[in-house]
Design a protein around this motif. Structure first.
Motif, PDB file in Angstrom:
ATOM      1  N   ARG A 120      15.840  10.354 -41.476  1.00  0.00           N
ATOM      2  CA  ARG A 120      15.515   9.365 -42.506  1.00  0.00           C
ATOM      3  C   ARG A 120      14.522   8.312 -41.981  1.00  0.00           C
ATOM      4  O   ARG A 120      13.682   7.804 -42.708  1.00  0.00           O
ATOM      5  N   GLU A 121      14.632   7.979 -40.699  1.00  0.00           N
ATOM      6  CA  GLU A 121      13.800   6.918 -40.118  1.00  0.00           C
ATOM      7  C   GLU A 121      12.329   7.305 -40.021  1.00  0.00           C
ATOM      8  O   GLU A 121      11.444   6.500 -40.289  1.00  0.00           O
ATOM      9  N   ASN A 122      12.040   8.559 -39.626  1.00  0.00           N
ATOM     10  CA  ASN A 122      10.637   8.924 -39.391  1.00  0.00           C
ATOM     11  C   ASN A 122      10.178  10.178 -40.134  1.00  0.00           C
ATOM     12  O   ASN A 122       9.020  10.572 -40.009  1.00  0.00           O
ATOM     13  N   GLY A 123      11.074  10.836 -40.879  1.00  0.00           N
ATOM     14  CA  GLY A 123      10.697  12.012 -41.656  1.00  0.00           C
ATOM     15  C   GLY A 123      10.513  13.282 -40.846  1.00  0.00           C
ATOM     16  O   GLY A 123      10.141  14.316 -41.392  1.00  0.00           O
ATOM     17  N   ALA A 124      10.785  13.212 -39.536  1.00  0.00           N
ATOM     18  CA  ALA A 124      10.616  14.385 -38.681  1.00  0.00           C
ATOM     19  C   ALA A 124      11.832  15.301 -38.786  1.00  0.00           C
ATOM     20  O   ALA A 124      12.963  14.819 -38.991  1.00  0.00           O
ATOM     21  N   PRO A 125      11.634  16.611 -38.639  1.00  0.00           N
ATOM     22  CA  PRO A 125      12.787  17.524 -38.650  1.00  0.00           C
ATOM     23  C   PRO A 125      13.761  17.151 -37.535  1.00  0.00           C
ATOM     24  O   PRO A 125      13.363  16.677 -36.469  1.00  0.00           O
ATOM     25  N   ILE A 126      15.053  17.351 -37.794  1.00  0.00           N
ATOM     26  CA  ILE A 126      16.031  17.063 -36.746  1.00  0.00           C
ATOM     27  C   ILE A 126      15.969  18.165 -35.689  1.00  0.00           C
ATOM     28  O   ILE A 126      15.541  19.281 -35.954  1.00  0.00           O
ATOM     29  N   ALA A 127      16.402  17.826 -34.494  1.00  0.00           N
ATOM     30  CA  ALA A 127      16.393  18.785 -33.387  1.00  0.00           C
ATOM     31  C   ALA A 127      17.437  19.864 -33.611  1.00  0.00           C
ATOM     32  O   ALA A 127      18.418  19.667 -34.339  1.00  0.00           O
ATOM     33  N   ARG A 128      17.240  20.985 -32.980  1.00  0.00           N
ATOM     34  CA  ARG A 128      18.201  22.081 -33.027  1.00  0.00           C
ATOM     35  C   ARG A 128      19.498  21.649 -32.343  1.00  0.00           C
ATOM     36  O   ARG A 128      19.469  20.946 -31.335  1.00  0.00           O
ATOM     37  N   LEU A 129      20.621  22.080 -32.892  1.00  0.00           N
ATOM     38  CA  LEU A 129      21.896  21.841 -32.222  1.00  0.00           C
ATOM     39  C   LEU A 129      21.964  22.717 -30.983  1.00  0.00           C
ATOM     40  O   LEU A 129      21.511  23.865 -31.003  1.00  0.00           O
ATOM     41  N   VAL A 130      22.524  22.175 -29.926  1.00  0.00           N
ATOM     42  CA  VAL A 130      22.660  22.914 -28.673  1.00  0.00           C
ATOM     43  C   VAL A 130      24.105  22.787 -28.209  1.00  0.00           C
ATOM     44  O   VAL A 130      24.643  21.690 -28.156  1.00  0.00           O
ATOM     45  N   VAL A 131      24.722  23.919 -27.891  1.00  0.00           N
ATOM     46  CA  VAL A 131      26.068  23.897 -27.331  1.00  0.00           C
ATOM     47  C   VAL A 131      25.915  23.672 -25.831  1.00  0.00           C
ATOM     48  O   VAL A 131      25.137  24.354 -25.165  1.00  0.00           O
ATOM     49  N   GLN A 132      26.673  22.696 -25.311  1.00  0.00           N
ATOM     50  CA  GLN A 132      26.540  22.327 -23.908  1.00  0.00           C
ATOM     51  C   GLN A 132      27.877  22.361 -23.192  1.00  0.00           C
ATOM     52  O   GLN A 132      28.921  22.112 -23.796  1.00  0.00           O
ATOM     53  N   SER A 133      27.819  22.612 -21.897  1.00  0.00           N
ATOM     54  CA  SER A 133      29.014  22.509 -21.061  1.00  0.00           C
ATOM     55  C   SER A 133      29.310  21.023 -20.839  1.00  0.00           C
ATOM     56  O   SER A 133      28.505  20.156 -21.203  1.00  0.00           O
ATOM     57  N   ALA A 134      30.437  20.727 -20.244  1.00  0.00           N
ATOM     58  CA  ALA A 134      30.816  19.339 -19.982  1.00  0.00           C
ATOM     59  C   ALA A 134      29.790  18.620 -19.105  1.00  0.00           C
ATOM     60  O   ALA A 134      29.624  17.404 -19.206  1.00  0.00           O
ATOM     61  N   ASP A 135      29.069  19.372 -18.267  1.00  0.00           N
ATOM     62  CA  ASP A 135      28.059  18.747 -17.404  1.00  0.00           C
ATOM     63  C   ASP A 135      26.674  18.708 -18.049  1.00  0.00           C
ATOM     64  O   ASP A 135      25.698  18.352 -17.404  1.00  0.00           O
ATOM     65  N   GLY A 136      26.576  19.090 -19.333  1.00  0.00           N
ATOM     66  CA  GLY A 136      25.304  18.988 -20.053  1.00  0.00           C
ATOM     67  C   GLY A 136      24.455  20.240 -20.022  1.00  0.00           C
ATOM     68  O   GLY A 136      23.376  20.265 -20.614  1.00  0.00           O
ATOM     69  N   ARG A 137      24.896  21.275 -19.357  1.00  0.00           N
ATOM     70  CA  ARG A 137      24.151  22.527 -19.258  1.00  0.00           C
ATOM     71  C   ARG A 137      24.238  23.288 -20.573  1.00  0.00           C
ATOM     72  O   ARG A 137      25.322  23.452 -21.126  1.00  0.00           O
TER      73      ARG A 137
END
Length: 146
Positions: free
Chosen positions: A118-135
């Motif tokens: 809503r703020e900038n009209g850009a498409p939202i990023a893809r959802l990414v499934v991550q491990s607890a350490d961010g991988r």
């Protein structure tokens, strides 16, 4: 008509989630609530759903704590359906379904709605499934326990 089997006592979180919101009308009602619809008539007009089916789904979603009713924001005698914290927690589910649909259910170049910031009209990023350490992880990197 086949009687629906309840999955509420299942040890699987996916099964319990489907028991709560696994009906296509329920997910579309929730999607429309994220798009700003709050009144019975708005849901009915937008979805083309029968009054009886809509009333049943809204009652079930309210009973399950996904919606709550509130006085109309414009001060009229109407009641509005407002997503609860539990209901708002479904936003990533709706986004995941949207992104999966974009990837697999439209032909190249076929028009479809888009979810943008809503703020900038850009498409939202893809959802990414991550491990607890961010991988980033995929289905091959996980296992169900318990």
């Amino acid at each position: 008509m086949v009687k629906r089997v309840s999955l509420w006592n299942s040890g699987c979180p996916v099964a319990r989630s489907l028991d709560a919101i696994g009906d296509w009308w329920s997910l579309l009602i929730i999607r429309d609530a994220f798009d700003g619809k709050r009144r019975f008539g708005e849901f009915q007009t937008g979805l083309g759903i029968s009054r009886g089916v809509l009333a049943t789904r809204l009652r079930d979603l309210t009973m399950r704590g996904i919606f709550e009713t509130a006085p109309a924001s414009d001060g009229t005698a109407y009641r509005e359906y407002v997503l609860t914290e539990k209901g708002r927690g479904l936003f990533p589910v709706i986004v995941a379904l949207r992104q999966w649909g974009e990837d697999f259910l439209f032909a190249a170049g076929e028009a479809h709605s888009s979810l943008v910031d809503r703020e900038n009209g850009a498409p939202i990023a893809r959802l990414v499934v991550q491990s607890a350490d961010g991988r980033p992880v995929n289905w091959q990197d996980t296992v169900v326990t318990g």
